[in-house]
Scaffold this motif. Structure first.
Motif, PDB file in Angstrom:
ATOM      1  N   SER A  95      71.950   7.389 -46.949  1.00  0.00           N
ATOM      2  CA  SER A  95      72.763   6.263 -46.623  1.00  0.00           C
ATOM      3  C   SER A  95      73.082   6.217 -44.976  1.00  0.00           C
ATOM      4  O   SER A  95      73.496   7.177 -44.343  1.00  0.00           O
ATOM      5  CB  SER A  95      74.082   6.234 -47.285  1.00  0.00           C
ATOM      6  N   GLU A  97      75.232   4.544 -43.791  1.00  0.00           N
ATOM      7  CA  GLU A  97      76.814   4.488 -43.642  1.00  0.00           C
ATOM      8  C   GLU A  97      77.384   6.117 -43.519  1.00  0.00           C
ATOM      9  O   GLU A  97      78.361   6.186 -42.538  1.00  0.00           O
ATOM     10  CB  GLU A  97      77.606   4.087 -44.912  1.00  0.00           C
ATOM     11  N   THR A  98      77.083   6.798 -44.351  1.00  0.00           N
ATOM     12  CA  THR A  98      77.496   8.312 -44.181  1.00  0.00           C
ATOM     13  C   THR A  98      76.807   9.200 -43.339  1.00  0.00           C
ATOM     14  O   THR A  98      77.025  10.136 -43.080  1.00  0.00           O
ATOM     15  CB  THR A  98      77.499   8.901 -45.726  1.00  0.00           C
TER      16      THR A  98
END
Length: 157
Positions: A95, A97-98
């Motif tokens: 991801s 996002e992470t």
């Protein structure tokens, strides 16, 4: 070393049909993290049936590893090899996002199964699947590993 040794030794004892550990030789040190306890080690065990086992109980995974650790085993016998990965029932997720890899598990809940088996044994008045005696055997190996590190020699049980 104690953290992983008791759990994996218990599993190995189960695989070995209760063969007894007769010798333990170990190494432990702090190599990976700045902590006041060993985070690296090797435990060598000899069973009364002649089987030799080597356990790496190290906390060697980096902080970015998708989970706290892993439990894998390579069992080499006279008729072949089997590889086990206790946490293989997972999807790998990458991801943005992470910004790190993550594992999302979809498979068996080993902790839940262990608790369910314990409750069922009590409810049905049957023997528990893992006994205090089983835990004691694994604990003796872990304590012997620390004694081996201290003495720098094989500990005979």
């Amino acid at each position: 070393m104690f953290d992983h040794t008791v759990h994996v030794t218990d599993l190995m004892n189960w695989f070995m049909n209760d063969a007894k550990v007769t010798e333990v030789y170990a190494y432990a040190d702090t190599l990976f993290y700045e902590i006041d306890i060993d985070d690296a080690g090797m435990v060598h065990m000899k069973y009364d049936n002649g089987v030799v086992a080597v356990l790496d109980p190290s906390w060697s995974r980096t902080r970015s590893f998708p989970t706290w650790g892993d439990v894998t085993m390579e069992i080499v016998g006279t008729e072949g090899v089997i590889s086990l990965d206790s946490f293989a029932q997972k999807n790998e997720v990458y991801s943005d996002e992470t910004m790190k890899a993550q594992w999302h598990y979809w498979g068996d809940d080993m902790d839940g199964s262990m608790i369910k088996a314990f409750i069922t044994a009590i409810q049905e008045n049957k023997p528990v699947p893992v006994t205090g005696e089983d835990g004691k055997k694994a604990t003796v190996v872990a304590l012997s590993a620390y004694e081996s590190v201290k003495q720098g020699t094989i500990i005979r049980l």
